[in-house]
Design a protein around this motif. Structure first.
Motif, PDB file in Angstrom:
ATOM      1  N   SER A 158     -12.045  18.377  -9.962  1.00 60.78           N
ATOM      2  CA  SER A 158     -11.681  18.802  -8.592  1.00 60.78           C
ATOM      3  C   SER A 158     -11.065  17.629  -7.841  1.00 60.78           C
ATOM      4  O   SER A 158     -10.064  17.785  -7.128  1.00 60.78           O
ATOM      5  CB  SER A 158     -12.904  19.268  -7.806  1.00 60.78           C
ATOM      6  OG  SER A 158     -13.737  20.005  -8.603  1.00 60.78           O
ATOM      7  N   ALA A 159     -11.675  16.453  -7.998  1.00 59.90           N
ATOM      8  CA  ALA A 159     -11.142  15.269  -7.319  1.00 59.90           C
ATOM      9  C   ALA A 159      -9.761  14.928  -7.867  1.00 59.90           C
ATOM     10  O   ALA A 159      -8.862  14.501  -7.125  1.00 59.90           O
ATOM     11  CB  ALA A 159     -12.101  14.090  -7.504  1.00 59.90           C
ATOM     12  N   LEU A 160      -9.572  15.136  -9.163  1.00 66.97           N
ATOM     13  CA  LEU A 160      -8.267  14.859  -9.771  1.00 66.97           C
ATOM     14  C   LEU A 160      -7.192  15.758  -9.162  1.00 66.97           C
ATOM     15  O   LEU A 160      -6.080  15.317  -8.866  1.00 66.97           O
ATOM     16  CB  LEU A 160      -8.343  15.071 -11.286  1.00 66.97           C
ATOM     17  CG  LEU A 160      -7.093  14.652 -12.051  1.00 66.97           C
ATOM     18  CD1 LEU A 160      -6.892  13.143 -11.984  1.00 66.97           C
ATOM     19  CD2 LEU A 160      -7.170  15.104 -13.494  1.00 66.97           C
TER      20      LEU A 160
ATOM     21  N   LEU B  23      -8.266   6.652  -9.454  1.00 65.58           N
ATOM     22  CA  LEU B  23      -8.508   7.302 -10.750  1.00 65.58           C
ATOM     23  C   LEU B  23      -9.837   6.848 -11.347  1.00 65.58           C
ATOM     24  O   LEU B  23     -10.548   7.636 -11.960  1.00 65.58           O
ATOM     25  CB  LEU B  23      -7.354   6.990 -11.717  1.00 65.58           C
ATOM     26  CG  LEU B  23      -6.061   7.775 -11.467  1.00 65.58           C
ATOM     27  CD1 LEU B  23      -4.912   7.180 -12.265  1.00 65.58           C
ATOM     28  CD2 LEU B  23      -6.234   9.256 -11.824  1.00 65.58           C
ATOM     29  N   LYS B  24     -10.156   5.578 -11.146  1.00 63.01           N
ATOM     30  CA  LYS B  24     -11.429   5.075 -11.679  1.00 63.01           C
ATOM     31  C   LYS B  24     -12.601   5.726 -10.951  1.00 63.01           C
ATOM     32  O   LYS B  24     -13.615   6.065 -11.565  1.00 63.01           O
ATOM     33  CB  LYS B  24     -11.480   3.548 -11.592  1.00 63.01           C
ATOM     34  CG  LYS B  24     -10.583   2.956 -12.668  1.00 63.01           C
ATOM     35  CD  LYS B  24     -10.665   1.464 -12.811  1.00 63.01           C
ATOM     36  CE  LYS B  24      -9.783   1.039 -13.998  1.00 63.01           C
ATOM     37  NZ  LYS B  24      -9.282  -0.300 -13.912  1.00 63.01           N
ATOM     38  N   MET B  25     -12.445   5.934  -9.638  1.00 58.82           N
ATOM     39  CA  MET B  25     -13.510   6.592  -8.864  1.00 58.82           C
ATOM     40  C   MET B  25     -13.646   8.054  -9.273  1.00 58.82           C
ATOM     41  O   MET B  25     -14.739   8.605  -9.335  1.00 58.82           O
ATOM     42  CB  MET B  25     -13.210   6.506  -7.368  1.00 58.82           C
ATOM     43  CG  MET B  25     -13.662   5.195  -6.742  1.00 58.82           C
ATOM     44  SD  MET B  25     -13.542   5.269  -4.953  1.00 58.82           S
ATOM     45  CE  MET B  25     -11.803   5.117  -4.701  1.00 58.82           C
ATOM     46  N   ILE B  26     -12.506   8.687  -9.545  1.00 59.55           N
ATOM     47  CA  ILE B  26     -12.496  10.110  -9.897  1.00 59.55           C
ATOM     48  C   ILE B  26     -13.185  10.353 -11.244  1.00 59.55           C
ATOM     49  O   ILE B  26     -13.902  11.343 -11.412  1.00 59.55           O
ATOM     50  CB  ILE B  26     -11.027  10.622  -9.933  1.00 59.55           C
ATOM     51  CG1 ILE B  26     -10.493  10.737  -8.506  1.00 59.55           C
ATOM     52  CG2 ILE B  26     -10.915  11.943 -10.682  1.00 59.55           C
ATOM     53  CD1 ILE B  26      -9.000  10.984  -8.413  1.00 59.55           C
TER      54      ILE B  26
ATOM     55  N   THR C  88      -4.786   7.490 -16.540  1.00 62.51           N
ATOM     56  CA  THR C  88      -4.969   6.087 -16.153  1.00 62.51           C
ATOM     57  C   THR C  88      -4.071   5.177 -16.992  1.00 62.51           C
ATOM     58  O   THR C  88      -3.490   4.218 -16.475  1.00 62.51           O
ATOM     59  CB  THR C  88      -6.455   5.677 -16.321  1.00 62.51           C
ATOM     60  OG1 THR C  88      -7.235   6.604 -15.559  1.00 62.51           O
ATOM     61  CG2 THR C  88      -6.727   4.283 -15.828  1.00 62.51           C
ATOM     62  N   HIS C  89      -3.920   5.510 -18.262  1.00 63.57           N
ATOM     63  CA  HIS C  89      -3.043   4.728 -19.142  1.00 63.57           C
ATOM     64  C   HIS C  89      -1.620   4.691 -18.573  1.00 63.57           C
ATOM     65  O   HIS C  89      -0.969   3.642 -18.548  1.00 63.57           O
ATOM     66  CB  HIS C  89      -3.061   5.360 -20.550  1.00 63.57           C
ATOM     67  CG  HIS C  89      -2.257   4.621 -21.564  1.00 63.57           C
ATOM     68  ND1 HIS C  89      -1.449   5.259 -22.475  1.00 63.57           N
ATOM     69  CD2 HIS C  89      -2.131   3.295 -21.832  1.00 63.57           C
ATOM     70  CE1 HIS C  89      -0.861   4.370 -23.258  1.00 63.57           C
ATOM     71  NE2 HIS C  89      -1.260   3.164 -22.892  1.00 63.57           N
TER      72      HIS C  89
ATOM     73  N   THR D 218      -3.679   1.014  -5.949  1.00 66.28           N
ATOM     74  CA  THR D 218      -4.523   1.947  -5.195  1.00 66.28           C
ATOM     75  C   THR D 218      -4.788   3.202  -6.012  1.00 66.28           C
ATOM     76  O   THR D 218      -5.918   3.707  -6.067  1.00 66.28           O
ATOM     77  CB  THR D 218      -3.825   2.336  -3.861  1.00 66.28           C
ATOM     78  OG1 THR D 218      -3.555   1.142  -3.164  1.00 66.28           O
ATOM     79  CG2 THR D 218      -4.681   3.238  -3.006  1.00 66.28           C
ATOM     80  N   ILE D 219      -3.748   3.699  -6.671  1.00 71.92           N
ATOM     81  CA  ILE D 219      -3.933   4.924  -7.461  1.00 71.92           C
ATOM     82  C   ILE D 219      -4.869   4.656  -8.647  1.00 71.92           C
ATOM     83  O   ILE D 219      -5.729   5.492  -8.970  1.00 71.92           O
ATOM     84  CB  ILE D 219      -2.564   5.495  -7.906  1.00 71.92           C
ATOM     85  CG1 ILE D 219      -1.766   5.906  -6.661  1.00 71.92           C
ATOM     86  CG2 ILE D 219      -2.753   6.690  -8.840  1.00 71.92           C
ATOM     87  CD1 ILE D 219      -0.334   6.298  -6.920  1.00 71.92           C
TER      88      ILE D 219
END
Ligand code: FEO
Length: 169
Positions: free
Chosen positions: A150-152, A142-145, A85-86, A137-138
């Motif tokens: 697995s989602a990553l 990433l915040k939702m993940i 995320t950084h 959007t990404i």
């Protein structure tokens, strides 16, 4: 057609920002390759190619309007990242700066009554809207993940599909 010295200098400065951006995105691609996150790396490799294309568009334009480009040193990009995320937050902050810099160029082109350069810059400001939206959007994804690996990996697969298409630019 001849470009003013002031407009030329400002566009050359922008060209250096684009080259810096390409280098910044290469360091990010390398960060992901180190951890075998090939999709994330691909995203930034394509991004670096796009930045080089932006620089080349400006290089060509400057010569089309009677200018000349002196390439100077490019500052070292950020090479240390603390998380995925950084990386994307740095990207978004950087692209916002680029958007401001393109906006300043547009203002200058109007002050200089340089309508050719004004038209030339429209493509770049539209591109900035797309780039900021894409990165935003990404970051949301990433915040939702969170720490769901697995989602990553699904996002990694999605980003692996990004391709560079110089013809569509
Ligand atoms: Fe060339 Fe990402 O701005």
């Amino acid at each position: 057609m001849t470009i003013s010295q002031k407009m030329q200098d400002a566009l050359i400065e922008q060209l250096h920002h684009e080259l810096y951006s390409a280098n910044q995105y290469l360091t990010m691609a390398s960060y992901f390759l180190k951890d075998d996150l090939d999709g994330f790396a691909n995203f930034f490799l394509v991004q670096a190619q796009e930045e080089n294309l932006h620089a080349m568009k400006q290089f060509k334009y400057l010569h089309d309007v009677g200018g000349h480009v002196k390439i100077q040193s490019i500052p070292e990009p950020i090479n240390h990242f603390t998380s995925i995320t950084h990386v994307f937050e740095i990207t978004l902050a950087h692209e916002k700066k680029v958007t401001q810099s393109i906006s300043n160029l547009i203002k200058l082109s109007l002050q200089e009554n340089d309508f050719a350069t004004h038209t030339f810059l429209q493509w770049f400001i539209t591109e900035q809207v797309e780039e900021e939206a894409l990165v935003n959007t990404i970051i949301k994804k990433l915040k939702m993940i969170g720490d769901n690996s697995s989602a990553l990996y699904l996002l990694n697969d999605e980003l692996a599909k990004r391709t560079f298409d110089s013809q569509s630019e």
